[in-house]
Design a protein around this motif. Structure first.
Motif, PDB file in Angstrom:
ATOM      1  N   GLU A 396       0.600  -1.527  -0.011  1.00  0.00           N
ATOM      2  CA  GLU A 396      -0.023  -0.213  -0.032  1.00  0.00           C
ATOM      3  C   GLU A 396       0.850   0.912   0.084  1.00  0.00           C
ATOM      4  O   GLU A 396       0.879   2.243  -0.325  1.00  0.00           O
ATOM      5  N   THR A 418      -1.105  -9.015 -11.939  1.00  0.00           N
ATOM      6  CA  THR A 418      -2.996  -9.506 -12.498  1.00  0.00           C
ATOM      7  C   THR A 418      -2.118 -10.120 -13.132  1.00  0.00           C
ATOM      8  O   THR A 418      -1.770 -10.037 -14.053  1.00  0.00           O
ATOM      9  N   THR A 423      -7.393  -5.544 -14.095  1.00  0.00           N
ATOM     10  CA  THR A 423      -7.546  -6.128 -13.128  1.00  0.00           C
ATOM     11  C   THR A 423      -6.860  -5.423 -12.607  1.00  0.00           C
ATOM     12  O   THR A 423      -7.289  -5.221 -10.382  1.00  0.00           O
ATOM     13  N   PRO A 426      -9.083  -2.484  -9.960  1.00  0.00           N
ATOM     14  CA  PRO A 426      -9.213  -3.350  -8.510  1.00  0.00           C
ATOM     15  C   PRO A 426      -8.085  -3.313  -7.519  1.00  0.00           C
ATOM     16  O   PRO A 426      -8.774  -4.047  -6.249  1.00  0.00           O
ATOM     17  N   ARG A 427      -7.034  -4.034  -7.750  1.00  0.00           N
ATOM     18  CA  ARG A 427      -5.944  -4.295  -7.654  1.00  0.00           C
ATOM     19  C   ARG A 427      -5.504  -3.466  -6.532  1.00  0.00           C
ATOM     20  O   ARG A 427      -5.337  -2.893  -5.985  1.00  0.00           O
ATOM     21  N   ASP A 430      -7.464  -2.093  -3.720  1.00  0.00           N
ATOM     22  CA  ASP A 430      -7.618  -3.381  -2.513  1.00  0.00           C
ATOM     23  C   ASP A 430      -6.313  -2.968  -2.215  1.00  0.00           C
ATOM     24  O   ASP A 430      -6.591  -2.985  -0.497  1.00  0.00           O
ATOM     25  N   MET A 431      -5.759  -2.147  -2.733  1.00  0.00           N
ATOM     26  CA  MET A 431      -3.955  -1.341  -2.032  1.00  0.00           C
ATOM     27  C   MET A 431      -4.777  -0.205  -1.382  1.00  0.00           C
ATOM     28  O   MET A 431      -3.977   0.533  -1.205  1.00  0.00           O
ATOM     29  N   HIS A 432      -6.212   0.393  -1.316  1.00  0.00           N
ATOM     30  CA  HIS A 432      -6.442   1.620  -0.429  1.00  0.00           C
ATOM     31  C   HIS A 432      -5.635   2.980  -1.247  1.00  0.00           C
ATOM     32  O   HIS A 432      -6.144   3.966  -0.624  1.00  0.00           O
TER      33      HIS A 432
END
Length: 572
Positions: A396, A418, A423, A426-427, A430-432
């Motif tokens: 992150e 990915t 993708t 969204p990856r 997912d890492m904020h």
């Protein structure tokens, strides 16, 4: 590529209307700055092809092209010149004419001292031919065949000697320095290099050691050796890579350089403890390898155009995605070589540094010294960079700093793990990373895989029946089949298997790609609370994105690879 005087080359190219004077002068300026051949620069820029340049050079020197793939190599003639001399002077004797003239493939047919030396030594007339790097590689591979055929005997004898040499020696460093151990390890490296292996795996089993090479992406078993000799081999590898010989319970990483004849490889070393002992994986990287052009990587013109358009932007983020070993870093280096111009400051942070590129500031990750991707990136931002390459976005913190760097006037290149291009969005979430930041900075995502190329020495075409086409179409991943109307061509290609490719039908690898060009419509979808992966994919395809499978299918139809190879990689 051999030297031809730049002014002579310029005159020929201008006469033939291939390029204009400004294009040549720009390429020459970059060649001087980078210490490269102007021909290589023009090929990398797509101004001319390798084949065209070699035809020009051959005509200029008044010789024919060697074309060893077509002419072949007579092994009896080959061994008139020993391998060491052939590699030192870059020459390959490949046939003899009816009048006794020896035909010699040469990297530089104007090398008169070598021609005169061989004529006196062999007491025969010699006719030089211009050889390409592919010609030289093919010729040298024939020298390696004898070693390949006898290699197991060489290894077995080396293992026996090593067992005797290390018997009764408890000190690991002393055992590692024994001549048979050194020879055994050197022979293994030389053999791997002769087969163009990318990795060597030493795997510890319950009762023996399994040695495997990764060749064209496939792991092949080479030999099994007794465990009794492994401690000395392990110590030898640790000594070469400056690792702790007495550490057996923690992973260790290192590197060293190995030379065989005129070939030099950089070896990346990874050692981890396993159930039955320490496993070694060695990655072999050619020390003199230059970054390839986008076309040499296997990109079609539509992908090349999209990349060149996106990297002209002065800020934003360009990502390359795919699994480990799919060639992501190689692609980034190719992009960096295009961007590497006098007016920009390029800094990279990598783990490890795989290519050393002139005029690019490259930083090696060193956790012991406190240099991580995140901390190193913070320091890089104080170095006034225009372009930043982050070897990999793993966490992150690195993702956050990379995105904010792209947001504040820097062009950021990086890799991400990915399965496909879309993708990546969204990856990152997912890492904020907030969606509005992603939509603001993301310019392009390139996903890729490596497929094996059909061996050109044994390629053949074949017709597919309607039943076979229907069967192959059923194997297409469902999500691709529902989104695009994919048709399997009626004519495809394969390799029959020959000595040149070891009976596999494949030789070398090439990339297949999927380029996600982020448009204004895409940015709206990313910012929408109802964003889904399906919406992103449908949007990408509506903007003419060619999926990875479709790119592979294009290359299968052209005879570059096989449909079976594309399906294997896509499924992986």
């Amino acid at each position: 590529m051999i030297q031809i005087q730049p002014e002579q080359l310029k005159t020929i190219l201008l006469q033939q209307g291939i390029i204009n004077a400004q294009q040549f002068d720009d390429a020459l300026e970059q060649a001087k700055r980078m210490g490269q051949n102007v021909g290589d620069v023009m090929v990398a820029r797509g101004l001319v092809t390798d084949d065209y340049l070699y035809n020009i050079i051959a005509a200029h020197l008044g010789v024919e092209r060697a074309n060893l793939n077509t002419r072949g190599v007579d092994q009896k003639i080959l061994h008139l010149v020993d391998e060491k001399f052939a590699k030192e002077r870059n020459v390959i004797p490949f046939s003899r004419d009816a009048d006794g003239t020896l035909n010699l493939a040469m990297e530089d047919p104007s090398d008169l001292p070598t021609l005169e030396f061989l004529e006196k030594r062999l007491k025969t007339k010699i006719r030089p031919f211009l050889a390409t790097p592919d010609d030289m590689a093919k010729g040298f591979s024939f020298y390696g065949k004898a070693m390949t055929e006898d290699f197991k005997n060489i290894l077995e004898k080396g293992v026996e000697k090593s067992l005797r040499a290390s018997k009764g020696i408890e000190d690991e460093a002393e055992a590692a320095s024994q001549v048979p151990i050194v020879e055994l390890v050197n022979n293994l490296f030389s053999y791997a290099m002769s087969l163009n292996a990318s990795d060597i795996h030493w795997e510890v089993l319950e009762t023996e050691i399994l040695i495997r090479f990764r060749i064209d992406g496939i792991l092949l078993e080479i030999i099994r050796i007794p465990k009794e000799v492994y401690a000395a081999i392990l110590a030898r590898i640790k000594l070469l890579s400056a690792l702790k010989i007495d550490e057996h319970n923690k992973p260790q990483d290192g590197r060293f350089r190995f030379k065989s004849g005129q070939e030099v490889v950089d070896v990346r070393v990874s050692i981890i403890p396993t159930l039955y002992g320490e496993k070694i994986v060695l990655r072999l990287l050619a020390a003199s390898q230059r970054p390839l052009s986008l076309a040499e990587l296997g990109m079609m013109s539509d992908h090349v155009e999209a990349i060149e358009r996106n990297i002209k932007k002065t800020f934003g983020m360009v990502l390359v995605t795919g699994p480990t070993g799919s060639g992501k870093t190689t692609t980034l280096y190719s992009i960096l070589s295009i961007l590497n111009k006098p007016g920009v400051n390029i800094i990279t942070i990598e783990d490890p540094i795989e290519y050393n590129i002139k005029y690019i500031n490259q930083v090696q990750i060193n956790p012991v010294a406190g240099i991580t991707f995140a901390s190193g990136l913070r320091s890089i931002l104080r170095q006034d960079p225009n372009i930043i390459m982050v070897g990999e976005i793993r966490d992150e913190e690195t993702a956050d700093i990379s995105v904010h760097s792209a947001l504040t006037g820097h062009l950021v290149l990086s890799t991400l793990h990915t399965n496909d291009a879309v993708t990546a969005v969204p990856r990152l979430i997912d890492m904020h990373i907030q969606p509005f930041l992603i939509s603001a900075v993301l310019n392009m995502v390139l996903a890729q895989r490596l497929v094996r190329k059909i061996c050109l020495d044994c390629i053949e075409s074949y017709q597919l029946s309607d039943e076979m086409r229907a069967s192959l179409k059923k194997q297409i991943p469902e999500e691709l089949a529902t989104r695009t109307n994919i048709e399997i061509p009626k004519t495809l290609y394969r390799g029959k298997g020959c000595k040149s490719c070891g009976g596999t039908g494949y030789k070398g690898r090439v990339g297949i790609f999927e380029l996600f060009d982020v448009t204004d419509d895409t940015r709206k979808i990313i910012n929408d609370e109802g964003m889904t992966l399906d919406k992103l994919m449908n949007d990408a395809i509506s903007h003419n994105m060619v999926t990875m499978f479709e790119d592979g299918l294009r290359k299968a139809a052209l005879g570059v690879t096989t449909i079976e190879e594309v399906l294997r990689v896509i499924r992986d």
